[in-house]
Design a protein around this motif. Sequence first.
Motif, mmCIF file in Angstrom:
data_model
loop_
_atom_site.group_PDB
_atom_site.id
_atom_site.type_symbol
_atom_site.label_atom_id
_atom_site.label_comp_id
_atom_site.label_asym_id
_atom_site.label_seq_id
_atom_site.Cartn_x
_atom_site.Cartn_y
_atom_site.Cartn_z
ATOM 1 N N THR A 19 0.800 -1.229 0.000
ATOM 2 C CA THR A 19 0.000 0.000 0.000
ATOM 3 C C THR A 19 0.833 1.279 0.000
ATOM 4 O O THR A 19 0.285 2.352 -0.177
ATOM 5 C CB THR A 19 -0.933 0.029 1.223
ATOM 6 O OG1 THR A 19 -0.131 -0.139 2.396
ATOM 7 C CG2 THR A 19 -1.962 -1.084 1.148
ATOM 8 N N CYS A 20 2.117 1.167 0.240
ATOM 9 C CA CYS A 20 2.911 2.396 0.310
ATOM 10 C C CYS A 20 4.366 2.097 -0.051
ATOM 11 O O CYS A 20 4.739 0.949 -0.282
ATOM 12 C CB CYS A 20 2.831 3.019 1.709
ATOM 13 S SG CYS A 20 3.652 2.026 2.972
ATOM 14 N N SER A 70 6.909 2.059 1.773
ATOM 15 C CA SER A 70 7.550 1.185 2.749
ATOM 16 C C SER A 70 7.325 -0.287 2.382
ATOM 17 O O SER A 70 8.236 -1.116 2.479
ATOM 18 C CB SER A 70 7.003 1.481 4.147
ATOM 19 O OG SER A 70 7.381 0.487 5.042
ATOM 20 N N CYS A 71 6.114 -0.607 1.942
ATOM 21 C CA CYS A 71 5.811 -1.966 1.482
ATOM 22 C C CYS A 71 6.696 -2.321 0.287
ATOM 23 O O CYS A 71 7.245 -3.418 0.220
ATOM 24 C CB CYS A 71 4.351 -2.067 1.052
ATOM 25 S SG CYS A 71 3.156 -1.788 2.369
HETATM 26 CU CU LIG Z 1 3.155 0.006 3.256
#
Ligand SMILES: [Cu+2]
Length: 67
Positions: free
Chosen positions: A12-13, A15-16
């Motif tokens: 989702t972002c 970081s993922c």
């Molecule tokens: Cu994420």
Amino acid sequence: MQNNSINVSGMTCDSCVGKVTTAVSSVPGVDDVDIDIATGEVTVIGDQVDLASVKAAVEEAGYKIAS
Ligand SMILES: [Cu+2]
């Protein structure tokens, strides 16, 4: 050089994307990883990459294989 794509759900972002990139990069034979967060498509670049190992690494990082 070979290209293989798998679809990963749950990213989702950025970081993922970073986590999946790190996980997939650790698989032997992987030279590069390209992730399209909009579609979940993970392109794995490298010769003689064991896709089962790639999928296992993704799951270990906490994400699911969609296809
Ligand atoms: Cu994420």
